[in-house]
Motif scaffolding. Structure first.
Motif, PDB file in Angstrom:
ATOM      1  N   THR A  65       0.839  -1.193   0.000  1.00 44.09           N
ATOM      2  CA  THR A  65       0.000   0.000   0.000  1.00 44.09           C
ATOM      3  C   THR A  65       0.880   1.251   0.000  1.00 44.09           C
ATOM      4  O   THR A  65       0.621   2.213  -0.733  1.00 44.09           O
ATOM      5  CB  THR A  65      -0.937   0.004   1.221  1.00 44.09           C
ATOM      6  OG1 THR A  65      -1.789  -1.146   1.165  1.00 44.09           O
ATOM      7  CG2 THR A  65      -1.802   1.258   1.248  1.00 44.09           C
ATOM      8  N   CYS A  66       1.925   1.240   0.811  1.00 42.23           N
ATOM      9  CA  CYS A  66       2.848   2.385   0.845  1.00 42.23           C
ATOM     10  C   CYS A  66       3.563   2.546  -0.490  1.00 42.23           C
ATOM     11  O   CYS A  66       3.753   3.672  -0.978  1.00 42.23           O
ATOM     12  CB  CYS A  66       3.848   2.213   1.979  1.00 42.23           C
ATOM     13  SG  CYS A  66       3.146   2.438   3.635  1.00 42.23           S
ATOM     14  N   GLN A  67       3.950   1.438  -1.093  1.00 43.96           N
ATOM     15  CA  GLN A  67       4.620   1.508  -2.392  1.00 43.96           C
ATOM     16  C   GLN A  67       3.680   2.064  -3.464  1.00 43.96           C
ATOM     17  O   GLN A  67       4.103   2.821  -4.339  1.00 43.96           O
ATOM     18  CB  GLN A  67       5.140   0.126  -2.780  1.00 43.96           C
ATOM     19  CG  GLN A  67       6.310  -0.331  -1.925  1.00 43.96           C
ATOM     20  CD  GLN A  67       6.651  -1.795  -2.119  1.00 43.96           C
ATOM     21  OE1 GLN A  67       6.219  -2.433  -3.079  1.00 43.96           O
ATOM     22  NE2 GLN A  67       7.439  -2.346  -1.207  1.00 43.96           N
ATOM     23  N   TRP A  68       2.405   1.696  -3.389  1.00 41.96           N
ATOM     24  CA  TRP A  68       1.411   2.234  -4.335  1.00 41.96           C
ATOM     25  C   TRP A  68       1.264   3.737  -4.138  1.00 41.96           C
ATOM     26  O   TRP A  68       1.196   4.493  -5.110  1.00 41.96           O
ATOM     27  CB  TRP A  68       0.075   1.525  -4.134  1.00 41.96           C
ATOM     28  CG  TRP A  68      -0.993   2.003  -5.065  1.00 41.96           C
ATOM     29  CD1 TRP A  68      -1.231   1.587  -6.345  1.00 41.96           C
ATOM     30  CD2 TRP A  68      -1.985   3.020  -4.798  1.00 41.96           C
ATOM     31  NE1 TRP A  68      -2.301   2.259  -6.885  1.00 41.96           N
ATOM     32  CE2 TRP A  68      -2.772   3.139  -5.970  1.00 41.96           C
ATOM     33  CE3 TRP A  68      -2.275   3.826  -3.697  1.00 41.96           C
ATOM     34  CZ2 TRP A  68      -3.843   4.041  -6.047  1.00 41.96           C
ATOM     35  CZ3 TRP A  68      -3.328   4.711  -3.783  1.00 41.96           C
ATOM     36  CH2 TRP A  68      -4.092   4.817  -4.942  1.00 41.96           C
ATOM     37  N   LEU A  69       1.267   4.186  -2.888  1.00 39.99           N
ATOM     38  CA  LEU A  69       1.143   5.620  -2.613  1.00 39.99           C
ATOM     39  C   LEU A  69       2.357   6.391  -3.131  1.00 39.99           C
ATOM     40  O   LEU A  69       2.220   7.549  -3.551  1.00 39.99           O
ATOM     41  CB  LEU A  69       0.966   5.855  -1.110  1.00 39.99           C
ATOM     42  CG  LEU A  69      -0.434   5.568  -0.553  1.00 39.99           C
ATOM     43  CD1 LEU A  69      -0.424   5.624   0.967  1.00 39.99           C
ATOM     44  CD2 LEU A  69      -1.457   6.539  -1.120  1.00 39.99           C
ATOM     45  N   GLU A  70       3.519   5.760  -3.110  1.00 41.58           N
ATOM     46  CA  GLU A  70       4.703   6.431  -3.667  1.00 41.58           C
ATOM     47  C   GLU A  70       4.498   6.741  -5.150  1.00 41.58           C
ATOM     48  O   GLU A  70       4.954   7.778  -5.643  1.00 41.58           O
ATOM     49  CB  GLU A  70       5.934   5.560  -3.473  1.00 41.58           C
ATOM     50  CG  GLU A  70       6.430   5.518  -2.021  1.00 41.58           C
ATOM     51  CD  GLU A  70       7.665   4.676  -1.851  1.00 41.58           C
ATOM     52  OE1 GLU A  70       8.746   5.262  -1.633  1.00 41.58           O
ATOM     53  OE2 GLU A  70       7.577   3.435  -1.940  1.00 41.58           O
ATOM     54  N   LYS A  71       3.795   5.858  -5.844  1.00 40.96           N
ATOM     55  CA  LYS A  71       3.506   6.093  -7.259  1.00 40.96           C
ATOM     56  C   LYS A  71       2.495   7.225  -7.446  1.00 40.96           C
ATOM     57  O   LYS A  71       2.363   7.762  -8.541  1.00 40.96           O
ATOM     58  CB  LYS A  71       2.978   4.817  -7.904  1.00 40.96           C
ATOM     59  CG  LYS A  71       3.979   3.680  -7.922  1.00 40.96           C
ATOM     60  CD  LYS A  71       3.362   2.403  -8.483  1.00 40.96           C
ATOM     61  CE  LYS A  71       4.356   1.253  -8.451  1.00 40.96           C
ATOM     62  NZ  LYS A  71       3.756  -0.004  -8.941  1.00 40.96           N
ATOM     63  N   GLN A  72       1.778   7.577  -6.380  1.00 40.58           N
ATOM     64  CA  GLN A  72       0.804   8.666  -6.430  1.00 40.58           C
ATOM     65  C   GLN A  72       1.399   9.979  -5.938  1.00 40.58           C
ATOM     66  O   GLN A  72       0.684  10.967  -5.758  1.00 40.58           O
ATOM     67  CB  GLN A  72      -0.435   8.316  -5.581  1.00 40.58           C
ATOM     68  CG  GLN A  72      -0.974   6.913  -5.746  1.00 40.58           C
ATOM     69  CD  GLN A  72      -1.238   6.524  -7.181  1.00 40.58           C
ATOM     70  OE1 GLN A  72      -1.849   7.287  -7.942  1.00 40.58           O
ATOM     71  NE2 GLN A  72      -0.788   5.327  -7.574  1.00 40.58           N
ATOM     72  N   GLY A  73       2.701   9.987  -5.714  1.00 38.25           N
ATOM     73  CA  GLY A  73       3.368  11.225  -5.329  1.00 38.25           C
ATOM     74  C   GLY A  73       3.680  11.370  -3.856  1.00 38.25           C
ATOM     75  O   GLY A  73       4.185  12.416  -3.428  1.00 38.25           O
ATOM     76  N   PHE A  74       3.404  10.345  -3.058  1.00 39.48           N
ATOM     77  CA  PHE A  74       3.720  10.408  -1.633  1.00 39.48           C
ATOM     78  C   PHE A  74       5.156   9.935  -1.395  1.00 39.48           C
ATOM     79  O   PHE A  74       5.724   9.196  -2.200  1.00 39.48           O
ATOM     80  CB  PHE A  74       2.742   9.541  -0.831  1.00 39.48           C
ATOM     81  CG  PHE A  74       1.347  10.098  -0.764  1.00 39.48           C
ATOM     82  CD1 PHE A  74       0.939  10.879   0.304  1.00 39.48           C
ATOM     83  CD2 PHE A  74       0.438   9.858  -1.793  1.00 39.48           C
ATOM     84  CE1 PHE A  74      -0.342  11.402   0.361  1.00 39.48           C
ATOM     85  CE2 PHE A  74      -0.846  10.380  -1.751  1.00 39.48           C
ATOM     86  CZ  PHE A  74      -1.237  11.156  -0.680  1.00 39.48           C
ATOM     87  N   GLU A  75       5.724  10.352  -0.276  1.00 36.27           N
ATOM     88  CA  GLU A  75       7.054   9.906   0.131  1.00 36.27           C
ATOM     89  C   GLU A  75       6.920   9.004   1.350  1.00 36.27           C
ATOM     90  O   GLU A  75       6.158   9.304   2.272  1.00 36.27           O
ATOM     91  CB  GLU A  75       7.950  11.092   0.472  1.00 36.27           C
ATOM     92  CG  GLU A  75       8.310  11.981  -0.696  1.00 36.27           C
ATOM     93  CD  GLU A  75       9.273  13.083  -0.277  1.00 36.27           C
ATOM     94  OE1 GLU A  75      10.386  12.752   0.175  1.00 36.27           O
ATOM     95  OE2 GLU A  75       8.890  14.264  -0.376  1.00 36.27           O
ATOM     96  N   VAL A  76       7.672   7.914   1.354  1.00 38.63           N
ATOM     97  CA  VAL A  76       7.604   6.956   2.453  1.00 38.63           C
ATOM     98  C   VAL A  76       9.001   6.699   3.002  1.00 38.63           C
ATOM     99  O   VAL A  76       9.932   6.431   2.240  1.00 38.63           O
ATOM    100  CB  VAL A  76       6.973   5.620   2.005  1.00 38.63           C
ATOM    101  CG1 VAL A  76       6.889   4.652   3.187  1.00 38.63           C
ATOM    102  CG2 VAL A  76       5.588   5.850   1.405  1.00 38.63           C
ATOM    103  N   THR A  77       9.138   6.780   4.313  1.00 41.20           N
ATOM    104  CA  THR A  77      10.376   6.406   4.994  1.00 41.20           C
ATOM    105  C   THR A  77      10.193   5.018   5.583  1.00 41.20           C
ATOM    106  O   THR A  77       9.264   4.786   6.362  1.00 41.20           O
ATOM    107  CB  THR A  77      10.716   7.400   6.119  1.00 41.20           C
ATOM    108  OG1 THR A  77      10.950   8.691   5.556  1.00 41.20           O
ATOM    109  CG2 THR A  77      11.951   6.944   6.886  1.00 41.20           C
ATOM    110  N   TYR A  78      11.078   4.081   5.184  1.00 44.33           N
ATOM    111  CA  TYR A  78      11.030   2.709   5.683  1.00 44.33           C
ATOM    112  C   TYR A  78      12.106   2.543   6.747  1.00 44.33           C
ATOM    113  O   TYR A  78      13.290   2.475   6.435  1.00 44.33           O
ATOM    114  CB  TYR A  78      11.242   1.720   4.539  1.00 44.33           C
ATOM    115  CG  TYR A  78      10.185   1.806   3.457  1.00 44.33           C
ATOM    116  CD1 TYR A  78       9.005   1.071   3.545  1.00 44.33           C
ATOM    117  CD2 TYR A  78      10.360   2.640   2.359  1.00 44.33           C
ATOM    118  CE1 TYR A  78       8.023   1.152   2.562  1.00 44.33           C
ATOM    119  CE2 TYR A  78       9.392   2.730   1.368  1.00 44.33           C
ATOM    120  CZ  TYR A  78       8.227   1.986   1.479  1.00 44.33           C
ATOM    121  OH  TYR A  78       7.257   2.076   0.500  1.00 44.33           O
ATOM    122  N   LEU A  79      11.699   2.494   8.000  1.00 38.96           N
ATOM    123  CA  LEU A  79      12.657   2.444   9.103  1.00 38.96           C
ATOM    124  C   LEU A  79      13.311   1.071   9.206  1.00 38.96           C
ATOM    125  O   LEU A  79      12.650   0.039   9.008  1.00 38.96           O
ATOM    126  CB  LEU A  79      11.962   2.764  10.422  1.00 38.96           C
ATOM    127  CG  LEU A  79      11.348   4.162  10.547  1.00 38.96           C
ATOM    128  CD1 LEU A  79      10.605   4.282  11.878  1.00 38.96           C
ATOM    129  CD2 LEU A  79      12.420   5.243  10.435  1.00 38.96           C
TER     130      LEU A  79
END
Length: 393
Positions: free
Chosen positions: A109-123
């Motif tokens: 889900t987070c990876q899909w959001l990255e494609k929508q322009g969001f940034e994700v930090t994976y700790l």
């Protein structure tokens, strides 16, 4: 093979539905079949059944009834919490914080959001699969809208410092979601004391029915809907209610919480016996935190062999186990959880996950220990990678 010969030790994948839960569900499949949204009497009966289940779930989590929303599964709950928060709070920012060992319902889900322009930090996590709360705080930015860290890991059983992370999130005014699919019904959860804003659970992980889930949504949460259509679930989650399933998940969670202390004591003893027995095998190691872990989880690596081969040979003996998440069992890729813990790829493939449940006995544990010892030795004897000192001729 008959059911009486099966030793089932894959309770992290799914659990059998309790008989009391089945009995409670059946009337809502037959005589009480009405749509809860209708106005006639049999619909009212079902509305009241849904309301009772909502109260049961709320009490189990120390939430309010109106904060409980029924879904189809933990995956839907995770998707709703993460996507719904992301899109509802785009005006504040597009940054999300999660961990490298989340269930794929969260990671994908987070990876899909990255494609929508969001940034994700994976700790990152430490060798035990533990997230450091200091890393969470350091990752927070002015545009961070969500922190999503699982309560307990589905592969290695490590329980995260949820209360500490929740406190940090609240202090920084960032919404906090936790995937508690493996934790609910197995360890104490208090959404208020732990400063949890959203929490996902799935009924079939604690002897409830498959196809049932819950998303707890705290009152301060701004969240877009994931399902659109009718006005069900207070206009936030459309779709005719699965009344029988809702009845089942509510009762199953209530019973699991009520019996938690006794169940934990029994499973802790079985787990210790299982771990002690398996670790007598040379070149083996326990994965996950040694103490801060789910009471039923045992994840062990045996070097120089493949976990899939162990599973196939255990299955021939009527023993059900896994190498990791059932949702990813067809993948040949090494476990993202174990690799994130720093275990080399060539070693990760030798992992075995055994998760205990209500049906397991001390006799089962002893049978499994003996079976695994025998199978590991046979596989090592066949492997060209096995050092001579570990072979038996």
């Amino acid at each position: 093979m008959t059911e009486s010969h099966i030793i089932y030790m894959d309770n992290a994948a799914t659990t059998p539905v309790r008989q009391e839960v089945v009995d409670a569900m059946i009337p809502y499949m037959r005589e009480n079949f009405g749509n809860p949204s209708s106005l006639y009497d049999i619909a009212k009966i079902n509305r009241e059944a849904v309301a009772l289940a909502r109260s049961r779930v709320a009490r189990a989590l120390n939430a309010e009834d109106k904060e409980i929303y029924f879904t189809s599964c933990g995956t839907e709950s995770d998707n709703w919490a993460i996507k719904g928060t992301a899109f509802a709070n785009r005006d504040k920012g597009k940054h999300i914080i999660t961990s490298a060992i989340e269930h794929h319902a969260v990671l994908y889900t987070c990876q899909w959001l990255e494609k929508q322009g969001f940034e994700v930090t994976y700790l990152p996590v430490d060798e035990f699969g533990m997230v450091n709360p200091k890393d969470v705080e350091a990752a927070i930015r002015p545009d961070t809208v969500l922190i999503t860290i699982m309560f307990a890991n589905n592969e290695i059983g490590t329980i995260q410092p949820i209360a500490e992370i929740g406190k940090i999130a609240r202090e920084h005014n960032v919404l906090f979601h936790t995937d508690a699919v493996q934790a609910a019904g197995h360890v104490p959860i208090d959404v208020k004391a732990m400063n949890i804003d959203m929490l996902s659970i799935s009924g079939h992980k604690f002897n409830g029915p498959k196809g049932t889930g819950v998303l707890y949504i705290g009152k301060r949460v701004k969240l877009d809907s994931l399902m659109h259509g009718g006005d069900q679930e207070r206009k936030r989650r459309a779709g005719t209610e699965n009344v029988a399933g809702i009845v089942g998940i509510g009762l199953a969670l209530e019973l699991s919480v009520k019996e938690m202390d006794a169940t934990t004591k029994r499973l802790d003893a079985l787990r210790k016996r299982l771990v002690d027995g398996l670790l007598t095998i040379p070149k083996s190691r326990l994965n996950g935190h040694p103490t801060k872990r789910l009471p039923n989880n045992v994840n062990v690596i045996f070097e120089y062999i493949e976990g899939e081969s162990i599973l196939l040979m255990l299955n021939r003996r009527g023993i059900c186990a896994s190498t990791g998440s059932a949702c990813n069992s067809a993948s040949l890729e090494p476990s993202h959880v174990l690799t994130a813990c720093g275990i080399p790829h060539e070693v990760v493939h030798g992992s075995l996950r055994l998760t205990l449940g209500e049906m397991n006995t001390q006799e089962d544990v002893d049978i499994v220990i003996d079976a695994v010892k025998d199978i590991v030795q046979k596989l090592r004897n066949m492997s060209p990678l096995t050092p001579d000192e570990l072979r038996k001729y």
